[in-house]
Design a protein around this motif. Structure first.
Motif, PDB file in Angstrom:
ATOM      1  N   SER A  38       0.829  -1.204   0.000  1.00 18.25           N
ATOM      2  CA  SER A  38       0.000   0.000   0.000  1.00 18.25           C
ATOM      3  C   SER A  38       0.863   1.254   0.000  1.00 18.25           C
ATOM      4  O   SER A  38       1.950   1.296   0.571  1.00 18.25           O
ATOM      5  CB  SER A  38      -0.923   0.014   1.227  1.00 18.25           C
ATOM      6  N   SER A  39       0.379   2.294  -0.648  1.00 17.92           N
ATOM      7  CA  SER A  39       1.086   3.578  -0.682  1.00 17.92           C
ATOM      8  C   SER A  39       0.839   4.334   0.614  1.00 17.92           C
ATOM      9  O   SER A  39       0.148   3.855   1.510  1.00 17.92           O
ATOM     10  CB  SER A  39       0.599   4.398  -1.875  1.00 17.92           C
ATOM     11  N   VAL A  40       1.406   5.534   0.705  1.00 12.42           N
ATOM     12  CA  VAL A  40       1.256   6.339   1.912  1.00 12.42           C
ATOM     13  C   VAL A  40      -0.223   6.668   2.123  1.00 12.42           C
ATOM     14  O   VAL A  40      -0.898   7.142   1.205  1.00 12.42           O
ATOM     15  CB  VAL A  40       2.060   7.652   1.781  1.00 12.42           C
ATOM     16  N   PRO A  41      -0.778   6.392   3.319  1.00 11.46           N
ATOM     17  CA  PRO A  41      -2.192   6.689   3.579  1.00 11.46           C
ATOM     18  C   PRO A  41      -2.513   8.162   3.379  1.00 11.46           C
ATOM     19  O   PRO A  41      -1.646   9.032   3.582  1.00 11.46           O
ATOM     20  CB  PRO A  41      -2.378   6.279   5.047  1.00 11.46           C
ATOM     21  N   LYS A  42      -3.748   8.457   3.022  1.00 12.55           N
ATOM     22  CA  LYS A  42      -4.160   9.843   2.784  1.00 12.55           C
ATOM     23  C   LYS A  42      -3.991  10.698   4.034  1.00 12.55           C
ATOM     24  O   LYS A  42      -3.626  11.874   3.949  1.00 12.55           O
ATOM     25  CB  LYS A  42      -5.617   9.877   2.314  1.00 12.55           C
ATOM     26  N   THR A  43      -4.269  10.107   5.202  1.00 15.99           N
ATOM     27  CA  THR A  43      -4.136  10.858   6.457  1.00 15.99           C
ATOM     28  C   THR A  43      -2.711  11.362   6.636  1.00 15.99           C
ATOM     29  O   THR A  43      -2.478  12.510   7.035  1.00 15.99           O
ATOM     30  CB  THR A  43      -4.518   9.964   7.651  1.00 15.99           C
ATOM     31  N   ILE A  44      -1.733  10.493   6.338  1.00 19.18           N
ATOM     32  CA  ILE A  44      -0.321  10.879   6.463  1.00 19.18           C
ATOM     33  C   ILE A  44       0.008  11.993   5.474  1.00 19.18           C
ATOM     34  O   ILE A  44       0.749  12.938   5.797  1.00 19.18           O
ATOM     35  CB  ILE A  44       0.588   9.659   6.225  1.00 19.18           C
ATOM     36  N   LYS A  45      -0.526  11.884   4.254  1.00 18.43           N
ATOM     37  CA  LYS A  45      -0.280  12.919   3.242  1.00 18.43           C
ATOM     38  C   LYS A  45      -0.826  14.277   3.695  1.00 18.43           C
ATOM     39  O   LYS A  45      -0.166  15.307   3.550  1.00 18.43           O
ATOM     40  CB  LYS A  45      -0.921  12.518   1.914  1.00 18.43           C
ATOM     41  N   TYR A  46      -2.045  14.266   4.247  1.00 21.34           N
ATOM     42  CA  TYR A  46      -2.659  15.507   4.699  1.00 21.34           C
ATOM     43  C   TYR A  46      -1.867  16.116   5.868  1.00 21.34           C
ATOM     44  O   TYR A  46      -1.664  17.343   5.927  1.00 21.34           O
ATOM     45  CB  TYR A  46      -4.105  15.266   5.127  1.00 21.34           C
ATOM     46  N   LEU A  47      -1.448  15.252   6.792  1.00 20.88           N
ATOM     47  CA  LEU A  47      -0.686  15.745   7.939  1.00 20.88           C
ATOM     48  C   LEU A  47       0.675  16.304   7.507  1.00 20.88           C
ATOM     49  O   LEU A  47       1.148  17.297   8.060  1.00 20.88           O
ATOM     50  CB  LEU A  47      -0.494  14.626   8.964  1.00 20.88           C
ATOM     51  N   TYR A  48       1.287  15.654   6.529  1.00 19.84           N
ATOM     52  CA  TYR A  48       2.567  16.177   6.023  1.00 19.84           C
ATOM     53  C   TYR A  48       2.366  17.542   5.365  1.00 19.84           C
ATOM     54  O   TYR A  48       3.220  18.434   5.486  1.00 19.84           O
ATOM     55  CB  TYR A  48       3.203  15.208   5.035  1.00 19.84           C
ATOM     56  N   LEU A  49       1.237  17.699   4.682  1.00 23.31           N
ATOM     57  CA  LEU A  49       0.927  18.989   4.062  1.00 23.31           C
ATOM     58  C   LEU A  49       0.773  20.067   5.135  1.00 23.31           C
ATOM     59  O   LEU A  49       1.282  21.193   4.990  1.00 23.31           O
ATOM     60  CB  LEU A  49      -0.353  18.870   3.233  1.00 23.31           C
ATOM     61  N   LEU A  50       0.084  19.723   6.247  1.00 24.18           N
ATOM     62  CA  LEU A  50      -0.050  20.675   7.354  1.00 24.18           C
ATOM     63  C   LEU A  50       1.313  20.983   7.967  1.00 24.18           C
ATOM     64  O   LEU A  50       1.620  22.142   8.290  1.00 24.18           O
ATOM     65  CB  LEU A  50      -0.976  20.089   8.433  1.00 24.18           C
ATOM     66  N   PHE A  51       2.129  19.936   8.131  1.00 25.88           N
ATOM     67  CA  PHE A  51       3.459  20.112   8.720  1.00 25.88           C
ATOM     68  C   PHE A  51       4.319  21.051   7.881  1.00 25.88           C
ATOM     69  O   PHE A  51       4.906  22.013   8.394  1.00 25.88           O
ATOM     70  CB  PHE A  51       4.143  18.743   8.853  1.00 25.88           C
ATOM     71  N   SER A  52       4.394  20.797   6.592  1.00 25.76           N
ATOM     72  CA  SER A  52       5.236  21.623   5.710  1.00 25.76           C
ATOM     73  C   SER A  52       4.701  23.060   5.614  1.00 25.76           C
ATOM     74  O   SER A  52       5.477  24.019   5.600  1.00 25.76           O
ATOM     75  CB  SER A  52       5.322  20.995   4.319  1.00 25.76           C
TER      76      SER A  52
END
Length: 337
Positions: free
Chosen positions: A272-286
């Protein structure tokens, strides 16, 4: 889109919209004060440390969560990968049994030639999806009425279990034993319940096909090999079985209801690829680092236009508001998972 998915999208979108509106409002109000109060620039510089601290704390918290989540995902993938390897080995063993059956004298005379020669290039998936109109050969196959009492369909279904790609037109002479099954072929097997034909022909409707499928015609050495392979797959399930129609019925049910669905699920976890939740949180982090920390620091260091501080403050306030609105649904989602 289902009603549940639509509601979930609304729950995610509404806080974002309100937070965006708040950011715009804060920027507008601060910009107005900057335009009317000459000393307000000093106030912005004075509070910039507080906002940088808030943004830094949020970024650090998100980063910690991301690291913990990635480590947890790696552990899950590692465990799933080991389990998937076992299931892949079992699936390849099942395919060895299928290969023996296809090459045996189980079938009525002419079945193999009918499928392999007259309808060469046709696969089971095309027959099941004839209504899509993609295969004229599949329509011709369904229109013909050969005297094989429908056992040719079972033969075609079993051939599909030896395929490694749903678009494959011809099987290789030697059985291919992959170390990984493509998601596309697993989905097709599940969609068309491949393997259930064994349960149907040898179990549910065996009385109708008893004269068309000669189990006793399979060579004894092949019978012994099939039973040995079956015990390698699951010794508890097949240990007390004899080589008869009940064994094949149980084997088909196991392939269709247990083995293929479990293999599909575990392979998806492993790859599986990176979960959407992780992607969204990384976007908030950056975003928090760039707009909430770096932007005000660069503005203060190089004495840039204070509008950059206003944008940063507005973003941090909007981010805090967004986190307040989404924290509870986010925690609920984690608990559900």
């Amino acid at each position: 889109m289902t009603r549940k998915k639509l509601l979930n999208n609304h729950y995610a979108l509404i806080p974002l919209v309100f937070s965006g509106l708040l950011v715009i409002a804060v920027i507008f109000l601060l910009w107005q004060r900057l335009a009317t109060e000459p000393t307000f620039r000093e106030s912005l510089q004075e509070y910039s440390g507080l906002f940088i601290g808030i943004s830094g704390f949020i970024s650090f918290s998100i980063l910690v969560y991301l690291i913990v989540s990635v480590i947890g995902s790696k552990r899950v993938q590692s465990v799933s990968g080991g389990q998937a390897s076992i299931l892949i080995q079992k699936m390849n063993t099942v395919r060895q049994i299928i290969e023996i059956l296809l090459d045996s004298k189980l079938w009525l005379p002419g079945v193999k030639e009918y499928i392999d020669d007259e309808f060469e290039g046709l696969n089971f998936f095309e027959v099941k999806e004839f209504y899509k109109g993609k295969s004229k050969l599949a329509i011709e196959f369904l229109q013909e009425k050969p005297s094989f009492k429908d056992t040719e369909t079972l033969y075609l279904e079993l051939k599909s279990l030896l395929m490694i790609d749903p678009k494959q037109k011809k099987l290789p002479k030697n059985l291919v034993t992959p170390t990984y099954f493509k998601t596309e072929i697993l989905e097709k097997w599940i969609e068309h319940k491949c393997g259930s034909g064994l349960w149907y022909y040898f179990g549910y409707k065996f009385g109708n096909y008893k004269g068309s499928l000669d189990i006793e015609a399979i060579f004894e050495r092949h019978q012994d090999k099939i039973m040995t392979l079956a015990n390698n797959i699951d010794s508890e399930l097949f240990e007390e079985n004899s080589f008869n129609e009940n064994f094949f019925s149980k084997l088909g049910e196991y392939i269709n209801k247990d083995l293929i669905p479990q293999l599909f699920q575990l392979q998806n976890k492993t790859s599986s690829s990176v979960p959407k939740t992780i992607k969204y949180l990384y976007l908030l982090f950056s975003s928090s680092i760039i707009i909430g920390v770096l932007l005000p620091l660069i503005t203060l260091l190089f004495s840039l236009n204070p509008i950059a501080l206003i944008v940063s403050f507005g973003f941090v306030i909007g981010l805090l508001f967004f986190l307040v609105l989404t924290a509870y649904p986010f925690l609920n989602k984690i608990l559900e998972e």
